[in-house]
Design a protein around this motif. Structure first.
Motif, mmCIF file in Angstrom:
data_model
loop_
_atom_site.group_PDB
_atom_site.id
_atom_site.type_symbol
_atom_site.label_atom_id
_atom_site.label_comp_id
_atom_site.label_asym_id
_atom_site.label_seq_id
_atom_site.Cartn_x
_atom_site.Cartn_y
_atom_site.Cartn_z
ATOM 1 N N ILE A 1 0.858 -1.181 0.000
ATOM 2 C CA ILE A 1 0.000 0.000 0.000
ATOM 3 C C ILE A 1 0.893 1.228 0.000
ATOM 4 O O ILE A 1 2.078 1.141 0.331
ATOM 5 C CB ILE A 1 -0.935 0.010 1.233
ATOM 6 N N PRO A 2 0.371 2.416 -0.371
ATOM 7 C CA PRO A 2 1.219 3.625 -0.348
ATOM 8 C C PRO A 2 1.745 3.880 1.065
ATOM 9 O O PRO A 2 0.982 4.201 1.968
ATOM 10 C CB PRO A 2 0.250 4.723 -0.805
ATOM 11 N N PHE A 3 3.045 3.746 1.249
ATOM 12 C CA PHE A 3 3.612 3.753 2.594
ATOM 13 C C PHE A 3 5.023 4.313 2.637
ATOM 14 O O PHE A 3 5.400 4.993 3.590
ATOM 15 C CB PHE A 3 3.616 2.317 3.112
ATOM 16 N N TYR A 4 5.840 4.050 1.622
ATOM 17 C CA TYR A 4 7.260 4.395 1.652
ATOM 18 C C TYR A 4 7.519 5.696 0.886
ATOM 19 O O TYR A 4 7.212 5.794 -0.307
ATOM 20 C CB TYR A 4 8.102 3.256 1.055
ATOM 21 N N PRO A 5 8.124 6.711 1.535
ATOM 22 C CA PRO A 5 8.383 8.010 0.889
ATOM 23 C C PRO A 5 9.660 7.974 0.055
ATOM 24 O O PRO A 5 10.669 8.594 0.399
ATOM 25 C CB PRO A 5 8.499 8.958 2.078
#
Length: 543
Positions: free
Chosen positions: A128-132
């Motif tokens: 899921i969108p999590f890591y910058p």
């Protein structure tokens, strides 16, 4: 460390953001190699990376562990860091890391070991969108370990990508990364999130971006500390590798080997203050290297991965001077070190509750798990009774568990119920006014589960191959069953990332390819599917 579950992370972020930020960000982000946000060292002062171990007891097996590392010879220290391999080259030495702020967009990552990674929807196994992750890491060199941009598939190497969110003091670490331009998607072996404001460990048995389940960044030797005259003392331990390991001890949470006589992951080595009547830290005249060696005496080295013996990990930084570092480090050998008591934690007076964990976790509903409560020091006379509770009817625990007098931990049984969808249960443990929690993930049972993993033959001369077979408890469903594979030593014995058991069948072979070796080595091959893991041991023989 951090909570394992992305959903829990998202739930606690608003509470964390309510605290006034004291972190410091560079003038411009994203940036590679900027000093981490203050205060330093990163993580709380009582974090395992920052402990003063100068007075810790020596382990009874210290001499034999050091002899194992020396391997019949003399193992010299080596600085596993530096600048570019040659001026202007893509290839680099050491570990790069990126710094971003909280405006950096979060990206999803597809993991090989999704069930031990953060930022995953565990019901679908998808990221899921999590890591910058900075966009620069895709096409620009020197953002990923090894130096090549992320869109270069060089996953035969470790290829770590480390990212600091300087606004919130969050740390994101990825292992074995590759940006697939055809899919416009980041791929990785595993990934981990750490809130650097806390001392949260990873769930027991979980890896991180490092084999031991520890954060990498806090154990790196950094130029901004070592060569900064304003920094009189480096306040943290360093990451060290050894050629083989055997299990793990606190503060590690994950094993990556079972070689008899080897140190466990999480073991600590300490540079002696006197060898033949002289201080080994003074073998070099360089004051900056002396500062590094002093930290080895006061904070030590933590075994974090399998690799070359006595390689000390540091950052990629073009300011490092290997003409100073290499000769100085080679003046120290493994024999100048001692192993402190395995799993040591500093005494803190009366015993307090340190944590509660569960293993296996996740667990398939209807199957048992084992919980462990841990104290900060030995239980008092009469023992310590720790109260237990579960917030979900899907997970049942006894009302309490007793830690025996003189012990620091105790286990208890965890019963789970069958569930139709993934269920998260919060377990609590309370002792002397302190409550600790952990989250148990209960997964629905699949019609087919992993029954076994076999190797034929179970030993092979290096350079040869063997056939592995995964077997399910029932025929695979209509879309087949993808079984994840892993090797504890992929450089010596490599396996595919996964194998597909075709629909209607219950087993599937795969090939284990080995490399030549100068000594016999045991490698653990593991297979995971539907919440179950099976292992088999392969002996790779010298030619």
């Amino acid at each position: 460390m951090r909570s394992k579950l992305a959903v829990l992370f998202l739930a606690i972020v608003p509470m964390v953001l309510a605290i006034p930020a004291i972190a410091q960000c560079p003038a411009s982000v994203p940036v590679e190699g900027a000093p981490p946000p203050a205060p330093l060292p990163i993580f709380p002062p009582d974090n395992w990376w920052n402990l003063d171990i100068s007075g810790a007891p020596v382990d009874t097996g210290s001499a034999s562990y050091i002899a194992f590392i020396n391997n019949g010879g003399t193992r010299q220290l080596h600085p596993d860091f530096g600048g570019e391999a040659s001026p202007g080259s893509v290839d680099v030495y050491g570990m790069p890391y990126a710094t971003v702020d909280d405006s950096q967009p979060k990206l999803a990552v597809t993991f090989q070991y999704w069930n031990e990674s953060d930022g995953v929807d565990y019901s679908t196994h998808q990221g899921i969108p999590f890591y910058p992750i900075p966009a620069q890491a895709i096409t620009q060199p020197h953002w990923v370990e090894g130096g090549a941009p992320g869109n270069v598939d060089d996953r035969s190497e470790d290829r770590h990508l480390l990212i600091i969110d300087c606004t919130n003091k969050y740390l994101y670490e990825l292992y074995n990364v590759f940006y697939d331009t055809t899919q416009a998607n980041w791929l990785a072996g595993s990934g981990a999130f750490f809130d650097m404001n806390t001392n949260n460990r990873r769930p027991d048995t979980w890896t991180s971006a490092d084999a031991a389940g520890l954060a990498i960044l806090p154990g790196l030797v950094r130029y901004d500390e070592a060569w900064n005259p304003a920094v009189t003392e480096i306040g943290h331990a360093f990451r060290v590798t050894v050629r083989a390991t055997n299990g793990y001890v606190y503060p590690a949470s994950h094993r990556a080997g079972s070689t008899s006589g080897a140190l466990p992951m999480g073991a600590r080595l300490r540079l002696k203050t006197s060898v033949n009547g002289l201080d080994p830290a003074l073998r070099t005249s360089d004051p900056n290297v002396q500062k590094i060696f002093r930290a080895m005496q006061e904070r030590g080295l933590i075994v974090a991965d399998n690799g070359s013996d006595m390689y000390i990990t540091g950052t990629f930084d073009t300011r490092w001077n290997n003409d100073i570092l290499n000769p100085a480090f080679s003046m120290l050998t493994a024999s100048d070190f001692e192993v402190i008591q395995l799993g040591w934690t500093p005494p803190s007076g009366a015993a307090a509750l340190s944590g509660v964990s569960a293993s296996p976790n996740p667990v398939v509903g209807g199957n048992p798990s084992t919980g462990t409560v841990t104290l900060t020091s030995a239980a008092p006379s009469g023992g310590a009774v720790v109260s237990l509770g579960s917030a979900s009817s899907a997970v049942t625990v006894p009302g309490n568990v007793s830690v025996s007098q003189g012990a620091t931990s105790a286990t208890f049984g965890i019963a789970t119920s069958t569930v139709t969808s993934q269920t998260l249960a919060t377990l609590s443990a309370t002792y002397s006014g302190v409550t600790k929690t952990t989250t148990v993930t209960v997964n629905p049972a699949a019609a087919d589960t992993l029954a076994s993993l076999t190797l034929n033959p179970t030993s092979v001369k290096g350079g040869g191959s063997v056939t592995g077979t995964v077997t399910l408890s029932a025929p695979a469903p209509a879309n087949g069953a993808t079984v994840t594979l892993r090797s504890s030593n992929p450089a010596l014995a490599s396996v595919p990332a996964s194998v597909l058991v075709s629909a209607g069948t219950s087993s599937q072979p795969f090939t284990v390819t080995t490399a030549a070796t100068r000594k016999n080595v045991l490698v653990t091959i593991s297979a995971s599917y539907a919440g179950m893991t099976a292992t088999a041991t392969l002996t790779v023989k010298r030619r």
